[in-house]
Motif scaffolding. Structure first.
Motif, mmCIF file in Angstrom:
data_model
loop_
_atom_site.group_PDB
_atom_site.id
_atom_site.type_symbol
_atom_site.label_atom_id
_atom_site.label_comp_id
_atom_site.label_asym_id
_atom_site.label_seq_id
_atom_site.Cartn_x
_atom_site.Cartn_y
_atom_site.Cartn_z
ATOM 1 N N GLU A 26 16.075 22.945 42.543
ATOM 2 C CA GLU A 26 14.627 23.154 42.554
ATOM 3 C C GLU A 26 14.136 23.303 41.121
ATOM 4 O OE1 GLU A 26 11.238 26.226 44.381
ATOM 5 O OE2 GLU A 26 13.385 26.684 44.568
ATOM 6 N N VAL A 27 13.205 22.464 40.721
ATOM 7 C CA VAL A 27 12.650 22.504 39.372
ATOM 8 C C VAL A 27 11.159 22.789 39.477
ATOM 9 C CG1 VAL A 27 12.297 21.257 37.208
ATOM 10 C CG2 VAL A 27 14.361 20.834 38.571
ATOM 11 N N VAL A 28 10.723 23.878 38.865
ATOM 12 C CA VAL A 28 9.315 24.273 38.950
ATOM 13 C C VAL A 28 8.746 24.488 37.551
ATOM 14 C CG1 VAL A 28 9.496 25.294 41.245
ATOM 15 C CG2 VAL A 28 9.961 26.701 39.229
ATOM 16 N N ALA A 29 7.447 24.336 37.443
ATOM 17 C CA ALA A 29 6.743 24.533 36.172
ATOM 18 C C ALA A 29 5.325 24.991 36.480
ATOM 19 C CB ALA A 29 6.724 23.238 35.364
ATOM 20 N N PRO A 30 4.677 25.694 35.549
ATOM 21 C CA PRO A 30 3.278 26.102 35.783
ATOM 22 C C PRO A 30 2.380 24.891 35.899
ATOM 23 C CG PRO A 30 3.919 26.506 33.504
ATOM 24 C CD PRO A 30 5.169 26.142 34.241
ATOM 25 N N LYS A 31 1.303 25.043 36.653
ATOM 26 C CA LYS A 31 0.361 23.961 36.885
ATOM 27 C C LYS A 31 -1.043 24.395 36.497
ATOM 28 C CE LYS A 31 3.242 21.024 38.878
ATOM 29 N NZ LYS A 31 3.551 19.706 38.256
ATOM 30 N N PHE A 35 -4.260 26.469 27.704
ATOM 31 C CA PHE A 35 -4.723 26.499 26.318
ATOM 32 C C PHE A 35 -3.659 25.905 25.403
ATOM 33 C CE2 PHE A 35 -4.993 28.846 22.220
ATOM 34 C CZ PHE A 35 -6.195 28.311 21.788
ATOM 35 N N SER A 36 -2.396 26.254 25.651
ATOM 36 C CA SER A 36 -1.276 25.710 24.888
ATOM 37 C C SER A 36 -0.209 25.275 25.877
ATOM 38 C CB SER A 36 -0.715 26.759 23.920
ATOM 39 O OG SER A 36 0.472 26.287 23.307
ATOM 40 N N ARG A 37 0.148 23.996 25.835
ATOM 41 C CA ARG A 37 1.079 23.437 26.830
ATOM 42 C C ARG A 37 2.436 24.119 26.818
ATOM 43 N NH1 ARG A 37 4.264 18.688 28.517
ATOM 44 N NH2 ARG A 37 4.640 17.786 26.473
ATOM 45 N N PHE A 38 2.836 24.635 25.677
ATOM 46 C CA PHE A 38 4.181 25.187 25.543
ATOM 47 C C PHE A 38 4.210 26.713 25.542
ATOM 48 C CE2 PHE A 38 4.131 20.977 23.617
ATOM 49 C CZ PHE A 38 5.160 20.370 24.308
ATOM 50 N N GLU A 39 3.071 27.362 25.829
ATOM 51 C CA GLU A 39 3.014 28.826 25.788
ATOM 52 C C GLU A 39 2.298 29.399 27.010
ATOM 53 O OE1 GLU A 39 2.348 30.252 21.421
ATOM 54 O OE2 GLU A 39 1.185 28.420 21.725
ATOM 55 N N PRO A 40 2.903 29.314 28.194
ATOM 56 C CA PRO A 40 2.278 29.896 29.379
ATOM 57 C C PRO A 40 2.333 31.420 29.340
ATOM 58 C CG PRO A 40 4.481 29.146 29.900
ATOM 59 C CD PRO A 40 4.205 28.691 28.493
ATOM 60 N N THR A 41 1.466 32.061 30.087
ATOM 61 C CA THR A 41 1.477 33.520 30.164
ATOM 62 C C THR A 41 2.440 33.976 31.260
ATOM 63 O OG1 THR A 41 -0.287 33.622 31.809
ATOM 64 C CG2 THR A 41 -0.943 33.537 29.476
ATOM 65 N N TYR A 42 2.733 35.265 31.258
ATOM 66 C CA TYR A 42 3.607 35.814 32.295
ATOM 67 C C TYR A 42 2.994 35.576 33.675
ATOM 68 C CZ TYR A 42 6.315 39.050 35.090
ATOM 69 O OH TYR A 42 7.111 39.592 36.076
ATOM 70 N N LYS A 43 1.688 35.758 33.798
ATOM 71 C CA LYS A 43 1.009 35.608 35.075
ATOM 72 C C LYS A 43 1.217 34.210 35.655
ATOM 73 C CE LYS A 43 -3.575 36.061 37.216
ATOM 74 N NZ LYS A 43 -5.005 36.366 36.966
ATOM 75 N N GLU A 44 1.239 33.208 34.793
ATOM 76 C CA GLU A 44 1.378 31.826 35.243
ATOM 77 C C GLU A 44 2.802 31.507 35.725
ATOM 78 O OE1 GLU A 44 -1.955 29.818 32.288
ATOM 79 O OE2 GLU A 44 0.020 30.374 31.521
ATOM 80 N N VAL A 54 17.805 29.550 36.091
ATOM 81 C CA VAL A 54 17.789 28.992 34.735
ATOM 82 C C VAL A 54 16.362 29.001 34.200
ATOM 83 C CG1 VAL A 54 18.257 26.947 33.313
ATOM 84 C CG2 VAL A 54 19.764 27.499 35.246
ATOM 85 N N PHE A 55 16.208 29.400 32.945
ATOM 86 C CA PHE A 55 14.962 29.224 32.201
ATOM 87 C C PHE A 55 15.184 28.114 31.181
ATOM 88 C CE2 PHE A 55 13.249 33.894 32.374
ATOM 89 C CZ PHE A 55 12.973 33.735 33.717
ATOM 90 N N ILE A 56 14.163 27.308 30.961
ATOM 91 C CA ILE A 56 14.194 26.346 29.864
ATOM 92 C C ILE A 56 12.789 26.271 29.274
ATOM 93 C CG2 ILE A 56 13.910 24.441 31.532
ATOM 94 C CD1 ILE A 56 15.301 22.598 29.475
ATOM 95 N N GLY A 57 12.671 26.475 27.960
ATOM 96 C CA GLY A 57 11.347 26.429 27.363
ATOM 97 C C GLY A 57 11.332 26.810 25.904
ATOM 98 N N TRP A 58 10.131 26.692 25.315
ATOM 99 C CA TRP A 58 9.916 26.928 23.887
ATOM 100 C C TRP A 58 9.393 28.334 23.585
ATOM 101 C CZ3 TRP A 58 9.526 22.190 26.094
ATOM 102 C CH2 TRP A 58 10.071 21.104 25.414
ATOM 103 N N ALA A 59 8.880 29.027 24.590
ATOM 104 C CA ALA A 59 8.341 30.368 24.392
ATOM 105 C C ALA A 59 8.637 31.191 25.636
ATOM 106 C CB ALA A 59 6.825 30.311 24.145
ATOM 107 N N VAL A 60 8.848 32.500 25.432
ATOM 108 C CA VAL A 60 9.149 33.381 26.561
ATOM 109 C C VAL A 60 8.166 34.550 26.554
ATOM 110 C CG1 VAL A 60 10.970 34.490 25.178
ATOM 111 C CG2 VAL A 60 10.895 34.846 27.655
ATOM 112 N N PRO A 61 7.262 34.617 27.543
ATOM 113 C CA PRO A 61 6.299 35.709 27.594
ATOM 114 C C PRO A 61 6.988 37.065 27.726
ATOM 115 C CG PRO A 61 5.667 33.933 29.088
ATOM 116 C CD PRO A 61 7.054 33.643 28.629
ATOM 117 N N LYS A 62 6.359 38.082 27.194
ATOM 118 C CA LYS A 62 6.888 39.432 27.260
ATOM 119 C C LYS A 62 7.088 39.857 28.710
ATOM 120 C CE LYS A 62 5.922 44.113 25.577
ATOM 121 N NZ LYS A 62 4.952 44.965 24.831
ATOM 122 N N GLY A 63 8.254 40.418 29.013
ATOM 123 C CA GLY A 63 8.559 40.908 30.346
ATOM 124 C C GLY A 63 9.240 39.907 31.254
ATOM 125 N N LEU A 64 9.296 38.646 30.828
ATOM 126 C CA LEU A 64 9.853 37.607 31.708
ATOM 127 C C LEU A 64 11.352 37.802 31.931
ATOM 128 C CD1 LEU A 64 8.364 35.137 33.010
ATOM 129 C CD2 LEU A 64 9.648 33.727 31.423
#
Length: 341
Positions: A26-31, A35-44, A54-64
């Motif tokens: 299962e591969v999921v991503a925010p939709k 504002f910034s494609r590579f910096e989603p918020t924790y809420k998203e 597994v996490f894969i990404g360029w930025a990790v929101p606080k608390g994730l």
């Protein structure tokens, strides 16, 4: 297995990831809008955090990370892991037994080319002469010391940090017929195109021989502020210093003094020291002494890796780590959580 993409992945990116991972992944991503494609918020990302493997990404929101109860692998889509170390993520992952992989080498060609651009631009006074030409002026007299170009042919370049980027810089420097000296933690490991390899304890004796010094070392507790007054004093006054690593490897005050007193001919950097102490000590990503405004300094606002092919390779190499993990194989680019790279 559930993979959470920590960015607004395009349909093409998601189709590629699903196509190379094992069937049933299962591969999921925010939709939605961002504002910034590579910096989603924790809420998203919150809806998918708890059961992601597994996490894969360029930025990790606080608390994730703290709320990822099933996380087993974190694919960090950067070469450097100092940002993760700064927020305590590497220590946390080590404590929890979470593997971390990076994409070291994915941007190596782009950054090495950028480093050589800096070498040439400093040597040839490119920006200064361009501005003079735009103003319709001429440089006179010919062969004046202040405006004569430096040469690369037959000169010596020192590369501090001979990894994937540094080894490519060495190869490119050989195309200009340069003598190449290297400095790396494991000096016993030979690298093609490096004439002589040295250890970190030999840094000062290396830079005193160089006409150009390029810093391409990883940012770790050991390398932070490692290039200071003694190293700058050891360099030739006619030499150039280039930094395509992190800004905090070089001490700002001695650098400023060297550049403004004739102790160093010129400096170029892709990134600057990051000051982040808070309100009493202003947070800034620019030099406090305005080094970037000096006439013998070139800057490129942290964009050495922003080049053709790099994003696609980032995704491919990040997903490769997931494929290796799913197959129970050693992860080629697994990060040593003790060393930080």
């Amino acid at each position: 297995m559930k993979v959470l993409c920590l960015w607004y992945a395009t349909d093409d990116e998601l189709n590629y990831i699903r196509g190379v991972l094992p069937r049933g992944t299962e591969v999921v991503a925010p939709k939605g809008e961002y504002f910034s494609r590579f910096e989603p918020t924790y809420k998203e990302l919150a809806a998918h955090v708890v059961d992601a493997d597994v996490f894969i990404g360029w930025a990790v929101p606080k608390g994730l990370l703290e709320n990822a109860q099933k996380l087993k692998l974190f694919c960090w889509q950067h070469s450097g892991c100092d940002d993760l170390d700064h927020i305590g993520a590497l220590a946390y992952c080590k404590q929890r037994g979470i593997k971390v992989a990076n994409i070291r080498g994915a941007n190596a060609v782009a950054v090495a080319e950028h480093a050589m651009m800096f070498v040439l631009a400093l040597a040839k006074g490119t920006i200064y002469k361009h501005k003079v030409g735009q103003e319709g002026k001429r440089l006179f007299p010919v062969f004046a010391d202040a405006t004569r170009s430096a040469m690369l042919d037959g000169r010596t370049i020192g590369i501090v940090g001979v990894g994937s980027i540094g080894s490519l810089i060495a190869k490119q420097a050989k195309g200009f017929n340069m003598h190449v000296l290297g400095v790396r933690r494991n000096k016993e490991r030979p690298v093609e195109h490096v004439d002589v390899m040295h250890g970190p304890d030999e840094l000062r004796s290396v830079v005193e021989k160089c006409d150009y010094v390029v810093i391409a070392a990883p940012s770790t507790k050991e390398t932070a502020h490692s290039f200071g007054e003694a190293e700058l004093a050891a360099m030739k006054p006619s030499a150039f210093l280039i930094n395509v690593s992190r800004g905090n490897l070089i001490q700002e005050k001695p650098l400023y003094e060297a550049l403004t007193t004739g102790r160093l001919r010129g400096y170029a950097a892709d990134a600057w020291h990051r000051y982040e102490y808070g309100r009493a000590f202003p947070i800034s990503f620019l030099p406090r002494l305005d080094v970037h405004k000096l006439p013998n300094v070139l800057v490129s606002i942290d964009r050495a890796a922003d080049a053709d092919d790099v994003l696609e390779r980032d995704v491919q190499w990040g997903v490769q780590s997931i494929v290796e993990y799913a197959a129970g194989k050693p992860i080629t680019r697994e990060v040593n959580l003790d060393l930080g790279y």
